[in-house]
Write a protein that holds these residues in place. Structure first.
Motif, PDB file in Angstrom:
ATOM      1  N   CYS A   1       0.970  -1.209  -0.026  1.00  0.00           N
ATOM      2  CA  CYS A   1       0.022   0.125   0.016  1.00  0.00           C
ATOM      3  C   CYS A   1       0.916   1.292   0.034  1.00  0.00           C
ATOM      4  O   CYS A   1       0.731   2.165  -0.725  1.00  0.00           O
ATOM      5  N   THR A   2       1.721   1.296   0.704  1.00  0.00           N
ATOM      6  CA  THR A   2       2.731   2.577   0.947  1.00  0.00           C
ATOM      7  C   THR A   2       3.525   2.741  -0.456  1.00  0.00           C
ATOM      8  O   THR A   2       3.715   3.910  -0.772  1.00  0.00           O
TER       9      THR A   2
ATOM     10  N   ARG B   1      -8.834   9.984  -8.447  1.00  0.00           N
ATOM     11  CA  ARG B   1      -9.321   8.609  -8.693  1.00  0.00           C
ATOM     12  C   ARG B   1     -10.622   8.347  -8.390  1.00  0.00           C
ATOM     13  O   ARG B   1     -11.335   7.692  -9.205  1.00  0.00           O
ATOM     14  N   ILE B   2     -11.061   8.910  -7.196  1.00  0.00           N
ATOM     15  CA  ILE B   2     -12.376   8.902  -6.717  1.00  0.00           C
ATOM     16  C   ILE B   2     -13.310   9.495  -7.896  1.00  0.00           C
ATOM     17  O   ILE B   2     -14.519   9.058  -8.250  1.00  0.00           O
ATOM     18  N   ASP B   3     -12.757  10.860  -8.044  1.00  0.00           N
ATOM     19  CA  ASP B   3     -13.702  11.687  -9.257  1.00  0.00           C
ATOM     20  C   ASP B   3     -13.748  10.789 -10.506  1.00  0.00           C
ATOM     21  O   ASP B   3     -14.872  10.960 -11.323  1.00  0.00           O
ATOM     22  N   LYS B   4     -13.025   9.945 -10.916  1.00  0.00           N
ATOM     23  CA  LYS B   4     -13.073   9.039 -12.277  1.00  0.00           C
ATOM     24  C   LYS B   4     -13.694   7.865 -11.757  1.00  0.00           C
ATOM     25  O   LYS B   4     -13.932   6.876 -12.644  1.00  0.00           O
ATOM     26  N   GLY B   5     -14.101   7.527 -10.560  1.00  0.00           N
ATOM     27  CA  GLY B   5     -14.819   6.459 -10.202  1.00  0.00           C
ATOM     28  C   GLY B   5     -14.054   5.398  -9.775  1.00  0.00           C
ATOM     29  O   GLY B   5     -14.591   3.910  -9.892  1.00  0.00           O
TER      30      GLY B   5
ATOM     31  N   CYS C   1      -3.910   2.651  -2.824  1.00  0.00           N
ATOM     32  CA  CYS C   1      -3.457   1.513  -1.861  1.00  0.00           C
ATOM     33  C   CYS C   1      -4.411   0.320  -1.729  1.00  0.00           C
ATOM     34  O   CYS C   1      -3.939  -0.837  -1.277  1.00  0.00           O
ATOM     35  N   VAL C   2      -5.947   0.877  -1.759  1.00  0.00           N
ATOM     36  CA  VAL C   2      -6.820  -0.504  -1.625  1.00  0.00           C
ATOM     37  C   VAL C   2      -6.527  -1.275  -2.896  1.00  0.00           C
ATOM     38  O   VAL C   2      -6.614  -2.790  -2.683  1.00  0.00           O
ATOM     39  N   GLU C   3      -6.509  -0.721  -4.050  1.00  0.00           N
ATOM     40  CA  GLU C   3      -6.102  -1.368  -5.246  1.00  0.00           C
ATOM     41  C   GLU C   3      -5.046  -2.227  -5.031  1.00  0.00           C
ATOM     42  O   GLU C   3      -5.015  -3.521  -5.460  1.00  0.00           O
ATOM     43  N   ALA C   4      -3.690  -1.885  -4.675  1.00  0.00           N
ATOM     44  CA  ALA C   4      -2.443  -2.611  -4.329  1.00  0.00           C
ATOM     45  C   ALA C   4      -2.744  -3.736  -3.306  1.00  0.00           C
ATOM     46  O   ALA C   4      -2.256  -5.010  -3.627  1.00  0.00           O
ATOM     47  N   CYS C   5      -3.548  -3.426  -2.346  1.00  0.00           N
ATOM     48  CA  CYS C   5      -3.844  -4.457  -1.410  1.00  0.00           C
ATOM     49  C   CYS C   5      -4.508  -5.801  -1.800  1.00  0.00           C
ATOM     50  O   CYS C   5      -4.484  -6.769  -1.540  1.00  0.00           O
TER      51      CYS C   5
ATOM     52  N   ALA D   1      -7.076  -6.646   2.856  1.00  0.00           N
ATOM     53  CA  ALA D   1      -7.119  -6.332   4.101  1.00  0.00           C
ATOM     54  C   ALA D   1      -7.725  -4.911   4.123  1.00  0.00           C
ATOM     55  O   ALA D   1      -8.346  -4.241   5.127  1.00  0.00           O
ATOM     56  N   MET D   2      -7.962  -4.447   2.926  1.00  0.00           N
ATOM     57  CA  MET D   2      -8.737  -2.782   2.978  1.00  0.00           C
ATOM     58  C   MET D   2     -10.043  -2.928   2.133  1.00  0.00           C
ATOM     59  O   MET D   2     -10.068  -3.540   1.189  1.00  0.00           O
TER      60      MET D   2
END
Lengths: 246, 116
Positions: free
Chosen positions: A63-64, A186-190, A195-199, A206-207
């Motif tokens: 995530c980092t 990214r949220i604006d693009k939907g 970090c969540v994607e990587a997790c 975990a996220m």
């Protein structure tokens, strides 16, 4: 004025009243107002995150790393200057040293952000959808917010970064404070935060990220089932990042 | 003697003091007017969102306005956005820097924002 004219006039008047107020809070003019708000953040959304500390392993830094590449967070190799939008911390209970937990710590996007209250130039603000953000054009780098934040989520930009790892996201100039934006671009693009994607990609999963105002969203179901807790909820800041298993 | 002699001495002294300054200034080309920037239209042949004269005078106002709207209000699809410009004006050196260098304006936009 003839009888007919008056009748039409009254009818039109009644129609106008009905037209403007169909019901309390609902008016026809919303149809026009919507055009102005189209393509903007909506106050109907409330973005939040749940982190399952049982699934988060101590030596994983997916995530980092993903955050650094996505948001051009600098890593100079000197801990005094390095920026951190999300960092891995280990928490150990005072009573039992054996059961320590590793978890990512990021900006909690509080409902009542202390960083925003102390900002003397109103550079920190809360977006309509509840994301706490910094207007770096306005930030004077006084670092009050860094002192106010109980999660130590903010870092100061001591040095200019040389290159963009992701040109879509601006770097930060020397002398401002930076922190996690929940990947607002990214949220604006939907999309979901990197970090969540990587997790999810790493298989830990975990996220969980989602809309807290949407009763059918994954995150709301998760919170209903597992009742995760925010960090330092006693402070009354209503953080929107929840942790399960601590 | 008297008045005339004193004036002559003052003029000579001023000349003596100014000579090295003028010499350096001329050497650095401070008396030459810089050449006007040669602007070339991008090859695409697209149309600017507003007339060129308007954009020359007001592009900074538009950009600042849209900046606040995007950052603060989360406007996703603003009418004026540098992204529109980038579709035709692909090189910053041609598009921004030529005029900014000529008038001696140094905007800080590109310290953080990416424009090749």
């Amino acid at each position: 004025m003839s009888e007919l004219d008056r009748r039409i006039f009254l009818k039109l008047g009644a129609a106008a009243v009905i037209g403007t107020t169909l019901a309390p809070g609902i008016t026809l003019f919303q149809a026009f107002a919507q055009d102005e708000t189209e393509g903007r953040t909506s106050s109907k959304d409330r973005w939040g995150m749940v982190i399952d500390t049982n699934k988060c392993t101590a030596d994983c830094t997916e995530c980092t790393a993903a955050c650094r590449t996505e948001n051009n967070v600098p890593l100079f190799g000197d801990p005094r200057y390095d920026g951190h939008w999300i960092r891995k911390v280990t928490v150990t209970p005072k009573t039992d040293g054996a059961h320590s937990r590793s978890l990512p710590l990021l900006c909690n996007h509080c409902e009542h952000p202390p960083c925003q209250h102390v900002c003397p130039v109103a550079a920190t603000f809360t977006r309509e959808d509840g994301i706490v953000m910094i207007d770096k054009h306005r930030c004077i780098g006084c670092r009050y917010c860094m002192i106010a934040c109980p999660y130590k989520a903010r870092t100061f930009v001591f040095k200019n970064t040389e290159k963009w790892s992701n040109p879509d996201v601006p770097k930060r100039g020397k002398g401002v404070v930076e922190k996690c934006t929940f990947c607002a671009h990214r949220i604006d693009k939907g999309q979901i935060p990197s970090c969540v994607e990587a997790c999810n990609k790493s298989g830990e999963k975990a996220m969980v990220f989602g809309n807290l105002n949407d009763p059918n969203s994954e995150i709301v179901q998760y919170i209903r089932e597992h009742a995760p807790k925010g960090l330092r909820e006693d402070l009354g800041l209503e953080p929107k990042v929840f942790y399960k298993g601590i | 003697m008297g008045g005339k002699g004193a004036i002559a001495i003052v003029v000579a002294l001023i000349g003596l003091i100014a000579a090295p300054l003028l010499y350096t200034a001329a050497g650095n080309g401070l008396f030459n007017k810089p050449p006007k920037p040669e602007l070339t239209l991008p090859a695409g042949g697209g149309k600017c969102i507003e007339p060129t004269e308007f954009m020359r005078k007001n592009h900074m106002t538009l950009l600042v306005h849209v900046r606040d709207d995007i950052v603060r209000n989360g406007a996703h699809k603003p009418k004026y956005h540098i992204e529109h410009c980038k579709t035709c004006h692909t090189k910053r050196a041609e598009f921004c820097d030529k005029c900014h260098n000529y008038v001696g304006v140094k905007p800080e936009c590109f310290d953080c924002h990416y424009l090749p």
